[in-house]
Design an enzyme around this catalytic site. Structure first.
Site, PDB file in Angstrom:
ATOM      1  N   GLU A 192       0.795  -1.227   0.000  1.00 35.17           N
ATOM      2  CA  GLU A 192       0.000   0.000   0.000  1.00 35.17           C
ATOM      3  C   GLU A 192       0.831   1.282   0.000  1.00 35.17           C
ATOM      4  O   GLU A 192       0.570   2.198   0.773  1.00 35.17           O
ATOM      5  CB  GLU A 192      -0.955   0.001   1.203  1.00 35.17           C
ATOM      6  CG  GLU A 192      -1.909  -1.175   1.183  1.00 35.17           C
ATOM      7  CD  GLU A 192      -2.873  -1.191   2.359  1.00 35.17           C
ATOM      8  OE1 GLU A 192      -4.073  -1.361   2.130  1.00 35.17           O
ATOM      9  OE2 GLU A 192      -2.415  -1.052   3.516  1.00 35.17           O
TER      10      GLU A 192
HETATM   11  C1  TNX Z   1      -4.668  -4.339   4.612  1.00 32.63           C
HETATM   12  S1  TNX Z   1      -2.817  -6.746   4.306  1.00 32.63           S
HETATM   13  C2  TNX Z   1      -3.399  -4.125   5.119  1.00 32.63           C
HETATM   14  C3  TNX Z   1      -3.231  -3.842   6.565  1.00 32.63           C
HETATM   15  C4  TNX Z   1      -4.556  -3.638   7.250  1.00 32.63           C
HETATM   16  C5  TNX Z   1      -5.521  -4.698   6.789  1.00 32.63           C
HETATM   17  C6  TNX Z   1      -6.842  -4.636   7.486  1.00 32.63           C
HETATM   18  C7  TNX Z   1      -1.880  -5.600   4.054  1.00 32.63           C
HETATM   19  C8  TNX Z   1      -0.667  -5.957   3.418  1.00 32.63           C
HETATM   20  N1  TNX Z   1      -2.249  -4.339   4.402  1.00 32.63           N
HETATM   21  O1  TNX Z   1      -2.413  -2.716   6.740  1.00 32.63           O
HETATM   22  O2  TNX Z   1      -4.359  -3.726   8.631  1.00 32.63           O
HETATM   23  O3  TNX Z   1      -5.736  -4.574   5.404  1.00 32.63           O
HETATM   24  O4  TNX Z   1      -7.642  -5.725   7.151  1.00 32.63           O
END
Ligand code: TNX
Length: 494
Positions: free
Chosen positions: A293
């Site tokens: 992200e």
């Molecule tokens: C996505 S899974 C994220 C996390 C959040 C999660 C909540 C991932 C690599 N990144 O930062 O905590 O969703 O479900």
């Protein structure tokens, strides 16, 4: 044998009418030099029965014993075991102490929850399907104490999981003290989602966690999530920021707003020292570098950053693990963790053909922070609701090509080979969880099904049989003082 074992073993043969009785005289015999695995089994059986269950050396003759043996049998692999329960004795064989420890969990699960304390006669032959069977625990959004992490490790171990991935850093908190960068603990560790005190593991805390895991043959994989999800570090050290100004601590739950200055020499000195220290203090072969992200870098700067950090990890003698986005690097990490629902992206499939292994964490199956249903008190729902059946009934090798064009080459539409799949990992993100009780309620009863997907042979999935086996675990969790969710999909005993 009538059993409710989870994960279901490769083979089970019952000796109907035969039982091994546990008595105040029962002993556990451990192989020379490996008393620890015997001790842990004895402790679990003591907690249930109240019997003394002394642990002695396997040289000790005599009946009435549960005997643990190391045996050279290549078919058992690294974690396989054979268990034979007869009237006069129980024999557990494995090639490795890890195999004995896995088999000991079968012995624990064969013991009923109430007297008479006896094990059903028969034989079990067993070994895992996938090498990596894990859970990621987010200790960054809310801090979990060493004792809480140990209790969580107990739960993993009971279901034969072998990796605890600790998500140690994020926007809301930095949870591992690093020499030379003290403000990571004092500033980065000082809060969490919603405010509150946060926390940070000291050097001694970290040794305790990895030691406790090692005793249970669980590998700890620390994650330092970079270059995004990094506000806690950016609040602690101004020089990591693009504008040279320290950020305010963050206690919300947004994502995508933070990024290290990926070209600054200070950033690379920081990463070198942090990852170097973590590599020195962590026995397992892996360091997770996150990479998910990241919204503030262009594709090329992102790919260059990942490339450089993967090499840095290798220079410190470890293998990098990255979230699926890191497949964008020219030379991606040796382990890619897929997390988005749906299919494997083209870049990850390409990386797999070039030797990266895939760790499967599809959010719509194994994200333990997803709500069970609309009425669930805790959790999120961005990947939908995940009921017990969703977490159990899916097939890792059926991971399909996503149909997205990739490079346009025909092989980009292919699925992935089972051989490219290193394993399966559940994830418990803690934005909405305040303590271990909350974590347990989201973990149980879904984690055992995920453990079965990861351990048991392909083709053994059977929802009706599984839900009946699972129902028998509810009273065990209650007896162990664990909190769990009474899913209506499971016929729990009244
Ligand atoms: C996505 S899974 C994220 C996390 C959040 C999660 C909540 C991932 C690599 N990144 O930062 O905590 O969703 O479900």
């Amino acid at each position: 044998m009538e059993h409710s074992l989870i994960p279901v073993p490769v083979s089970v043969e019952a000796a109907v009418g035969t039982w091994f009785p546990l008595t105040p005289a029962t002993r556990v015999l451990a192989p020379p030099g490996h008393a620890r695995v015997g001790e842990l089994l004895a402790a679990a059986l003591r907690a249930a029965t109240g019997y003394p269950l002394p642990v002695a050396d396997a040289g000790d003759p005599g009946g009435g014993a549960i005997r643990l043996r190391l045996a050279e049998d290549a078919a058992l692999g690294e974690e396989g075991y054979q268990l034979e329960v007869a009237e006069a004795s129980v024999t557990l064989r494995a090639r490795t102490p890890a195999g004995l420890f896995r088999g000991a969990q079968t012995v624990r699960q064969l013991l009923p929850t109430a007297p008479p304390w006896r094990l059903p006669g028969g034989r079990v032959g067993d070994r895992p399907r996938f090498a990596w069977r894990g859970v990621a625990l987010d200790v960054a959004r809310h801090f979990f104490t060493v004792e809480e992490v140990e209790r969580y490790l107990d739960l993993l171990a009971l279901y034969k999981l072998n990796v605890l991935h600790l998500h140690l850093t994020d926007d809301q908190g930095w949870r591992i003290a690093v020499d030379g960068w003290p403000r990571l603990a004092t500033v980065g560790g000082a809060t969490q989602v919603g405010g509150g005190p946060g926390g940070c593991y000291t050097r001694e805390d970290w040794s305790r966690i990895v030691g406790y895991a090692r005793d249970r043959h669980v590998t700890v994989v620390p994650e330092v999530d970079v270059p995004g999800h990094s506000n806690a570090a950016l609040a602690a050290y101004a020089e990591l920021n693009c504008d040279g100004r320290a950020r305010e601590p963050y206690t919300g739950t947004g994502v995508g707003f933070s990024c290290l200055d990926v070209e600054a020499p200070a950033t690379w000195r920081f990463l070198d020292e942090v990852l170097g220290e973590l590599a020195d203090r962590t026995p397992g072969p892996w360091l997770h570098v996150g990479g998910d992200e990241v919204e503030l870098l262009g594709v090329e700067r992102y790919a260059a950053f990942v490339q450089r950090v993967v090499r840095l990890v290798a220079r410190h003698g470890k293998q990098a693990v990255g979230w699926q986005e890191t497949a964008a690097a020219d030379d991606p990490p040796p382990v890619l963790q897929l997390w988005k629902p749906g299919a494997a992206p083209a870049a990850a499939r390409r990386a797999a053909r070039r030797g990266s292994r895939l760790l499967l964490s599809p959010a719509d199956r194994v994200y333990l922070d997803m709500k069970y249903g609309p009425a669930t008190r805790l959790g999120l729902d961005w990947a939908g609701h995940v009921e017990v059946r969703d977490a159990y009934q899916w097939e890792p090798s059926a991971l399909e090509g996503s149909g997205e064009p990739g490079t346009g080459a025909p092989e980009d539409r292919d699925g992935v080979d089972e051989g490219a799949v290193l394993g399966v990992e559940a994830a418990l993100w803690s934005e909405t969880l305040r303590d271990l009780g909350d974590a347990e309620e989201m973990t149980l009863p879904r984690l055992p099904g995920i453990a079965e997907v990861a351990w048991s042979p392909a083709g053994t999935r059977d929802w009706d049989g599984y839900r009946r086996r699972l129902a028998a675990h509810g009273p065990r969790w209650s007896a162990m003082g664990l909190r769990w969710h009474r899913s209506r999909q499971v016929p729990w005993p009244a």
